[in-house]
Design an enzyme around this catalytic site. Structure first.
Site, short mmCIF file in Angstrom:
data_model
loop_
_atom_site.label_atom_id
_atom_site.label_comp_id
_atom_site.label_asym_id
_atom_site.label_seq_id
_atom_site.Cartn_x
_atom_site.Cartn_y
_atom_site.Cartn_z
CG HIS A 70 49.94 35.91 31.44
ND1 HIS A 70 50.46 34.93 32.26
CD2 HIS A 70 48.60 35.74 31.47
CE1 HIS A 70 49.48 34.20 32.75
NE2 HIS A 70 48.34 34.68 32.29
CG HIS A 85 44.92 38.12 31.94
ND1 HIS A 85 45.10 38.06 30.58
CD2 HIS A 85 45.09 36.85 32.41
CE1 HIS A 85 45.35 36.82 30.23
NE2 HIS A 85 45.36 36.06 31.32
#
Length: 165
Positions: A70, A85
């Site tokens: 992620h 992110h």
């Protein structure tokens, strides 16, 4: 004998950070997570993605790649450390919906594919798909100029011009 003394002049390094995703550019202060909006991780910008591909925003090296895929960290050739992110609260997806194409230690160029993700899955399962891009070693930064970009094109549109100390 005549000797000239020169004051040692510090050379400043400049870096352009390009969009790592296609989508709408958003001020970092508007990210609905205080870790990013209050710049606790560093200064940056965010993108609300329109597709599921992340490319390198700089020439550099992969220094961190979370096992959940992620988020990814890149150190640019000038020493900037950049965190991308993907979405908010996406760590809880435990890698589902993400595919990585690089690993720690890989050298990358602007526009190289890093990660793909299922955008619709992220929108359904995570808190948000908004993707913060932050400089995590702000102690090395002298100044940042953000470019006015409404719709960012990955690997092409510059988002920030950074001068390091």
């Amino acid at each position: 004998m005549f000797t000239k003394l020169f004051a040692k002049k510090e050379l400043k390094k400049e870096e352009t950070l390009f969009a790592p995703l296609n989508g709408k550019a958003v001020d970092i202060e508007q990210v609905p997570d205080p870790t990013f909006s209050q710049k606790l991780m560093g200064e940056g910008i965010a993108i609300e993605p329109v597709d599921g591909e992340v490319v390198s925003p700089v020439n550099g090296e992969i220094i961190q790649f979370f096992h959940t895929k992620h988020a990814i960290g890149i150190r640019s050739e000038t020493g900037l450390e950049i965190l991308i992110h993907i979405g908010l609260e996406t760590v809880m997806l435990n890698g589902e919906g993400f595919t990585g194409y690089v690993q720690v230690g890989d050298k990358v160029k602007v526009g190289d594919r890093l990660i793909t993700f299922d955008l619709e899955f992220i929108k359904e399962k995570a808190a948000s798909s908004i993707t913060p891009i932050v400089i995590t070693n702000m102690d090395t930064v002298q100044s940042i100029e953000k470019y006015p970009v409404a719709h960012a094109k990955a690997g092409t549109d510059p988002l920030m011009h950074i001068i390091t100390k």
